[in-house]
Design an enzyme around this catalytic site. Structure first.
Site, PDB file in Angstrom:
ATOM      1  N   HIS A  20      35.093  41.649  44.536  1.00 38.68           N
ATOM      2  CA  HIS A  20      35.226  42.448  45.757  1.00 38.68           C
ATOM      3  C   HIS A  20      34.288  41.914  46.847  1.00 38.68           C
ATOM      4  CE1 HIS A  20      36.281  45.216  42.391  1.00 38.68           C
ATOM      5  NE2 HIS A  20      37.309  45.469  43.188  1.00 38.68           N
ATOM      6  N   HIS A  56      28.358  47.143  47.791  1.00 40.49           N
ATOM      7  CA  HIS A  56      29.213  47.873  48.739  1.00 40.49           C
ATOM      8  C   HIS A  56      28.432  48.867  49.598  1.00 40.49           C
ATOM      9  CE1 HIS A  56      32.837  46.153  47.174  1.00 40.49           C
ATOM     10  NE2 HIS A  56      32.731  46.711  45.984  1.00 40.49           N
ATOM     11  N   ASP A  63      31.189  38.481  42.922  1.00 40.31           N
ATOM     12  CA  ASP A  63      31.964  39.651  42.503  1.00 40.31           C
ATOM     13  C   ASP A  63      33.370  39.526  43.114  1.00 40.31           C
ATOM     14  OD1 ASP A  63      31.265  42.759  41.527  1.00 40.31           O
ATOM     15  OD2 ASP A  63      32.918  42.653  42.972  1.00 40.31           O
ATOM     16  N   ASP A 101      33.802  40.964  37.619  1.00 41.78           N
ATOM     17  CA  ASP A 101      35.108  41.625  37.564  1.00 41.78           C
ATOM     18  C   ASP A 101      36.260  40.717  38.004  1.00 41.78           C
ATOM     19  OD1 ASP A 101      33.944  41.678  40.056  1.00 41.78           O
ATOM     20  OD2 ASP A 101      34.177  43.832  40.375  1.00 41.78           O
TER      21      ASP A 101
HETATM   22 ZN    ZN Z   1      33.470  44.324  42.143  1.00 42.02          ZN
END
Ligand code: ZN
Length: 312
Positions: A169, A130, A167, A248
């Site tokens: 995200h 991120h 991931d 995740d």
């Molecule tokens: Zn994540």
């Protein structure tokens, strides 16, 4: 086949508080599970160095790098917020330098003249995907996988590298850093709409974003990989594969609403290994990103490693 395993105890010193999901225990849970699965003794252990600044400023603004490093002077016990989810203490800069240093080392071990390893896995934190060129975000400070990929391009002259991010995200930071870099093919699958609420717009033909709805099963994830990533990878023919390995999306991880299991992580790893063997002389660097339920994280990483080690 032996793979490189990179870690450093300084990665445990970065602590965002007891209630924070991105906790030091994640690293230990992975190592414990590796021991139980009898793979801990079959990887080659390496200690992550501190990343030199030149590797960081390739993917981050120098001003931002200096800002993160300046927090080393924070008094013990004090902390500050770089974003609402991202806490920094005086131990964070060193941990972040070790995580980015692991990225540099992993790339060197795979591409260096000694050709020590074809495959490296970095069990490090803080995670990175991120973190954008100019700022921290979502538990991330330095974009480790971007540091690794930029090192392969700039210091080893690779012309085509792929970054795969599974991931749950969107890897907004990695996209931000490489959006104008055609030598990088970036493939990211993620729950959408969901944090960080990016990635649903097509910005470039070398950014392959695959937004998937809440409730996505392993079967749907596999379908998407076969439909979007594998054709793009085959066309791009990467000389090396980098993996932003976040876990995740596991059904037991309440950070998200995906329903992946260990077998799905083993499957996608195997698909990527086939691509690596076909185009990239088997060269893979994988770096830990998210994964917050300790048990499913540790089991999923172990499943991922067993495939990387050809032990599945
Ligand atoms: Zn994540």
């Amino acid at each position: 086949m032996s793979i490189a395993y990179i870690y450093h105890p300084d990665c445990l010193e970065h602590d965002m508080g007891e209630e924070h999901p991105e906790q030091p225990a994640r690293i230990n849970a992975i190592e414990d599970r590796m021991r139980m699965a009898h793979i801990f003794d079959f990887v080659r252990h390496h200690e992550a160095p501190l990343a030199e600044k030149k590797y960081l400023t390739r993917v981050h603004d120098a001003k931002y790098v200096d800002k993160v490093l300046s927090f080393a002077k924070l008094p013990d016990g004090e902390h500050s917020y770089l974003d609402p989810d991202t806490v920094i203490t005086n131990k964070t800069p060193k941990a972040a330098l070790r995580a980015a240093g692991a990225a540099v080392m992993a790339t060197d071990l795979v591409l260096g003249h000694k050709h020590q390893h074809k495959i490296a896995f970095c069990n490090v934190r803080p995670p990175g995907h991120h973190a954008e060129r100019g700022g921290a975000m979502g538990f991330c400070f330095f974009n480790n996988i971007a540091v690794a990929a930029a090192h392969a391009i700039h210091d080893y002259g690779l012309r085509r590298v792929a970054i795969i991010d599974f991931d749950v995200h969107h890897g907004n930071g990695t996209e931000d850093i490489f959006q104008n870099e055609p030598r990088v093919l970036f493939c990211s699958s993620f729950q959408h709409p969901f944090y960080p609420f990016s990635g649903d717009d097509v910005i470039s033909d070398h950014i392959i974003n695959v937004p998937l709805p809440a409730g996505t099963s392993g079967d749907k994830f596999r379908e998407a990989v076969l439909m979007h990533w594998i054709p793009a990878l085959t066309k791009f023919a990467p000389e090396m594969i980098f993996i932003s390995a976040g876990f995740d999306a596991h059904i037991e991880d309440d950070m998200s609403n995906f329903h992946l299991r260990e077998s799905d992580y083993a499957w996608v790893t195997k698909e990527l290994m086939v691509v690596a063997d076909k185009f990239a002389d088997g060269r893979v660097v994988s770096m830990l990103e998210g994964g917050y339920d300790l048990s499913s994280l540790a089991r999923s990483v172990t499943a991922h490693l067993k495939v990387l080690m050809h032990m599945d």
